[in-house]
Scaffold this motif. Sequence first.
Motif, PDB file in Angstrom:
ATOM      1  N   ALA A 150     -19.765  -9.400  -3.465  1.00 18.12           N
ATOM      2  CA  ALA A 150     -20.000  -7.957  -3.513  1.00 18.12           C
ATOM      3  C   ALA A 150     -19.478  -7.352  -2.219  1.00 18.12           C
ATOM      4  O   ALA A 150     -20.071  -6.453  -1.635  1.00 18.12           O
ATOM      5  CB  ALA A 150     -21.480  -7.658  -3.701  1.00 18.12           C
ATOM      6  N   ASP A 151     -18.349  -7.856  -1.769  1.00 15.13           N
ATOM      7  CA  ASP A 151     -17.730  -7.485  -0.500  1.00 15.13           C
ATOM      8  C   ASP A 151     -16.483  -6.648  -0.789  1.00 15.13           C
ATOM      9  O   ASP A 151     -15.515  -7.152  -1.375  1.00 15.13           O
ATOM     10  CB  ASP A 151     -17.351  -8.757   0.257  1.00 15.13           C
ATOM     11  N   PRO A 152     -16.462  -5.349  -0.411  1.00 12.29           N
ATOM     12  CA  PRO A 152     -15.348  -4.482  -0.792  1.00 12.29           C
ATOM     13  C   PRO A 152     -14.092  -4.699   0.045  1.00 12.29           C
ATOM     14  O   PRO A 152     -14.151  -5.089   1.208  1.00 12.29           O
ATOM     15  CB  PRO A 152     -15.905  -3.080  -0.565  1.00 12.29           C
ATOM     16  N   ASN A 153     -12.957  -4.431  -0.590  1.00 13.44           N
ATOM     17  CA  ASN A 153     -11.653  -4.501   0.059  1.00 13.44           C
ATOM     18  C   ASN A 153     -10.935  -3.172  -0.146  1.00 13.44           C
ATOM     19  O   ASN A 153     -10.815  -2.692  -1.282  1.00 13.44           O
ATOM     20  CB  ASN A 153     -10.810  -5.619  -0.548  1.00 13.44           C
ATOM     21  N   ASN A 154     -10.467  -2.597   0.959  1.00 14.68           N
ATOM     22  CA  ASN A 154      -9.734  -1.334   0.923  1.00 14.68           C
ATOM     23  C   ASN A 154      -8.328  -1.563   1.474  1.00 14.68           C
ATOM     24  O   ASN A 154      -8.154  -1.805   2.674  1.00 14.68           O
ATOM     25  CB  ASN A 154     -10.458  -0.265   1.747  1.00 14.68           C
ATOM     26  N   ILE A 155      -7.347  -1.495   0.585  1.00 16.06           N
ATOM     27  CA  ILE A 155      -5.962  -1.810   0.919  1.00 16.06           C
ATOM     28  C   ILE A 155      -5.065  -0.765   0.252  1.00 16.06           C
ATOM     29  O   ILE A 155      -5.264  -0.422  -0.922  1.00 16.06           O
ATOM     30  CB  ILE A 155      -5.571  -3.210   0.405  1.00 16.06           C
ATOM     31  N   LYS A 156      -4.069  -0.294   0.981  1.00 14.87           N
ATOM     32  CA  LYS A 156      -3.111   0.671   0.428  1.00 14.87           C
ATOM     33  C   LYS A 156      -1.697   0.142   0.624  1.00 14.87           C
ATOM     34  O   LYS A 156      -1.287  -0.158   1.744  1.00 14.87           O
ATOM     35  CB  LYS A 156      -3.264   2.027   1.117  1.00 14.87           C
ATOM     36  N   ILE A 157      -0.949   0.011  -0.476  1.00 14.24           N
ATOM     37  CA  ILE A 157       0.431  -0.456  -0.446  1.00 14.24           C
ATOM     38  C   ILE A 157       1.335   0.680  -0.903  1.00 14.24           C
ATOM     39  O   ILE A 157       1.089   1.294  -1.952  1.00 14.24           O
ATOM     40  CB  ILE A 157       0.627  -1.677  -1.369  1.00 14.24           C
ATOM     41  N   GLU A 158       2.381   0.958  -0.124  1.00 15.61           N
ATOM     42  CA  GLU A 158       3.365   1.974  -0.502  1.00 15.61           C
ATOM     43  C   GLU A 158       4.756   1.352  -0.537  1.00 15.61           C
ATOM     44  O   GLU A 158       5.073   0.470   0.269  1.00 15.61           O
ATOM     45  CB  GLU A 158       3.358   3.148   0.474  1.00 15.61           C
ATOM     46  N   THR A 216       9.928   9.524  -4.695  1.00  9.24           N
ATOM     47  CA  THR A 216      10.388   8.138  -4.864  1.00  9.24           C
ATOM     48  C   THR A 216       9.399   7.115  -4.313  1.00  9.24           C
ATOM     49  O   THR A 216       9.690   5.919  -4.320  1.00  9.24           O
ATOM     50  CB  THR A 216      11.738   7.942  -4.163  1.00  9.24           C
ATOM     51  N   VAL A 217       8.236   7.581  -3.823  1.00 12.25           N
ATOM     52  CA  VAL A 217       7.261   6.686  -3.193  1.00 12.25           C
ATOM     53  C   VAL A 217       6.140   6.334  -4.166  1.00 12.25           C
ATOM     54  O   VAL A 217       5.464   7.222  -4.700  1.00 12.25           O
ATOM     55  CB  VAL A 217       6.675   7.312  -1.916  1.00 12.25           C
ATOM     56  N   ALA A 218       5.950   5.034  -4.384  1.00 10.12           N
ATOM     57  CA  ALA A 218       4.861   4.530  -5.224  1.00 10.12           C
ATOM     58  C   ALA A 218       3.732   4.037  -4.330  1.00 10.12           C
ATOM     59  O   ALA A 218       3.982   3.432  -3.286  1.00 10.12           O
ATOM     60  CB  ALA A 218       5.365   3.396  -6.103  1.00 10.12           C
ATOM     61  N   THR A 219       2.488   4.284  -4.755  1.00  7.43           N
ATOM     62  CA  THR A 219       1.318   3.882  -3.970  1.00  7.43           C
ATOM     63  C   THR A 219       0.301   3.171  -4.856  1.00  7.43           C
ATOM     64  O   THR A 219      -0.060   3.674  -5.921  1.00  7.43           O
ATOM     65  CB  THR A 219       0.643   5.102  -3.324  1.00  7.43           C
ATOM     66  N   ALA A 220      -0.137   2.004  -4.397  1.00  2.00           N
ATOM     67  CA  ALA A 220      -1.254   1.302  -5.042  1.00  2.00           C
ATOM     68  C   ALA A 220      -2.405   1.269  -4.047  1.00  2.00           C
ATOM     69  O   ALA A 220      -2.235   0.796  -2.917  1.00  2.00           O
ATOM     70  CB  ALA A 220      -0.851  -0.109  -5.440  1.00  2.00           C
ATOM     71  N   THR A 221      -3.553   1.776  -4.449  1.00  2.00           N
ATOM     72  CA  THR A 221      -4.719   1.830  -3.571  1.00  2.00           C
ATOM     73  C   THR A 221      -5.846   0.990  -4.159  1.00  2.00           C
ATOM     74  O   THR A 221      -6.312   1.241  -5.278  1.00  2.00           O
ATOM     75  CB  THR A 221      -5.215   3.278  -3.388  1.00  2.00           C
ATOM     76  N   TYR A 223      -5.961   2.061  -7.949  1.00  2.00           N
ATOM     77  CA  TYR A 223      -5.345   3.315  -8.369  1.00  2.00           C
ATOM     78  C   TYR A 223      -3.853   3.297  -8.071  1.00  2.00           C
ATOM     79  O   TYR A 223      -3.410   2.680  -7.097  1.00  2.00           O
ATOM     80  CB  TYR A 223      -6.006   4.494  -7.649  1.00  2.00           C
ATOM     81  N   TYR A 224      -3.094   4.003  -8.911  1.00  2.00           N
ATOM     82  CA  TYR A 224      -1.648   4.085  -8.725  1.00  2.00           C
ATOM     83  C   TYR A 224      -1.222   5.543  -8.735  1.00  2.00           C
ATOM     84  O   TYR A 224      -1.707   6.351  -9.532  1.00  2.00           O
ATOM     85  CB  TYR A 224      -0.915   3.339  -9.846  1.00  2.00           C
ATOM     86  N   GLY A 225      -0.263   5.877  -7.860  1.00  2.00           N
ATOM     87  CA  GLY A 225       0.278   7.228  -7.831  1.00  2.00           C
ATOM     88  C   GLY A 225       1.718   7.227  -7.367  1.00  2.00           C
ATOM     89  O   GLY A 225       2.199   6.262  -6.752  1.00  2.00           O
ATOM     90  N   GLU A 226       2.420   8.315  -7.660  1.00  2.15           N
ATOM     91  CA  GLU A 226       3.803   8.492  -7.239  1.00  2.15           C
ATOM     92  C   GLU A 226       3.979   9.870  -6.628  1.00  2.15           C
ATOM     93  O   GLU A 226       3.402  10.853  -7.102  1.00  2.15           O
ATOM     94  CB  GLU A 226       4.758   8.345  -8.427  1.00  2.15           C
ATOM     95  N   SER A 227       4.778   9.920  -5.565  1.00  5.41           N
ATOM     96  CA  SER A 227       5.176  11.190  -4.961  1.00  5.41           C
ATOM     97  C   SER A 227       6.658  11.101  -4.678  1.00  5.41           C
ATOM     98  O   SER A 227       7.069  10.406  -3.748  1.00  5.41           O
ATOM     99  CB  SER A 227       4.395  11.444  -3.667  1.00  5.41           C
ATOM    100  N   GLY A 266      -7.869   7.330   1.440  1.00  8.84           N
ATOM    101  CA  GLY A 266      -8.749   7.371   0.282  1.00  8.84           C
ATOM    102  C   GLY A 266      -7.898   7.293  -0.966  1.00  8.84           C
ATOM    103  O   GLY A 266      -6.721   6.965  -0.907  1.00  8.84           O
ATOM    104  N   VAL A 267      -8.486   7.616  -2.098  1.00 10.83           N
ATOM    105  CA  VAL A 267      -7.744   7.658  -3.349  1.00 10.83           C
ATOM    106  C   VAL A 267      -6.977   8.976  -3.375  1.00 10.83           C
ATOM    107  O   VAL A 267      -7.561  10.049  -3.304  1.00 10.83           O
ATOM    108  CB  VAL A 267      -8.678   7.544  -4.557  1.00 10.83           C
ATOM    109  N   GLY A 268      -5.662   8.905  -3.449  1.00 13.35           N
ATOM    110  CA  GLY A 268      -4.829  10.087  -3.343  1.00 13.35           C
ATOM    111  C   GLY A 268      -4.907  11.005  -4.545  1.00 13.35           C
ATOM    112  O   GLY A 268      -5.196  10.568  -5.669  1.00 13.35           O
TER     113      GLY A 268
END
Length: 204
Positions: free
Chosen positions: A164-172, A149-154, A143-147, A70-72
Motif C-alpha cells: 500500500a506504498d504509493p509511487n508518483n512518476i511522470k514520463i514525458e 507533440t509531447v506525450a505524458t504518462a503520469t 493517466y495519459y495526455g498529449e500536448s 499532478g495529474v495534468g
Amino acid sequence: LGRCFVTVAAGSGVPASVVDAGAGCGGEGLASFYEIQAPGVNDLQNKKIIGTKNLAGGYDVTIVAGTGFGVGFGTVNTNLGDDDSAPFGTLGMVVGSNGWMAVGAGNSNGWSPSAATMLGNPSEGVYAWTVLNPTATGGGSIYYGESGTVATATYNGVYGWGTADPNNIKIEYDTSNGDWSIEFETTGATNPEDLLVGCSTAGS
C-alpha cells in the motif's frame, strides 16, 4: 560498432550530472543507458532526469531537482490492468502499467525489471520500470495526455505490487525530436522489485 552504454550518476550533494551519450560514443548512433537499483531504493527521488537529443545522434542527459507534478489537465485514466500495456492518443505511444512508455507496440509487460529485456524490446522506450499494480484497492491510477507533440504518462499514487506504498512518476516523450524526461516524487520504500531507470532504442 554496436551499442554504447553510459552510466549517469549525480555526485554527493550535486543535483546535476551531464553526459554526452552521442559524442562520447563516437557518434555511431543512439545510445541505450540505464541504472538498476535495489527494491525500495531510488537515488532519483524528488529529481528529474532529462534526455535531450544532440547533434551526434545520442543524448545529453541531465539530472535536476524535481518541481513536483499532478495529474495534468486533459489527461485520461488509462484504466490499465496489472502487467498491462495499451496504445493511447494520436502520437502512437504505448503506456505500460509497470512504469514505462514506448514509441510503438510489442514491448514486454513483465513485472520483473530486466536490462536484457529492455535492451531487446522492439520499440524505443523510456523506463522507470518496477512492479506496480494500478488495480489495487485504495491505490492510484495511471493517466495519459498529449500536448502538441509531447506525450505524458503520469503514475499518480500507484501502489507497488502487494503493498500500500504509493509511487508518483511522470514520463514525458516529445515525438518531434525524441527528447524525454522522467520525474520522481515519492516512490515506494516497500516496492518488492528492482527499479530500472533509463532509455533504450528499438531492437536487439
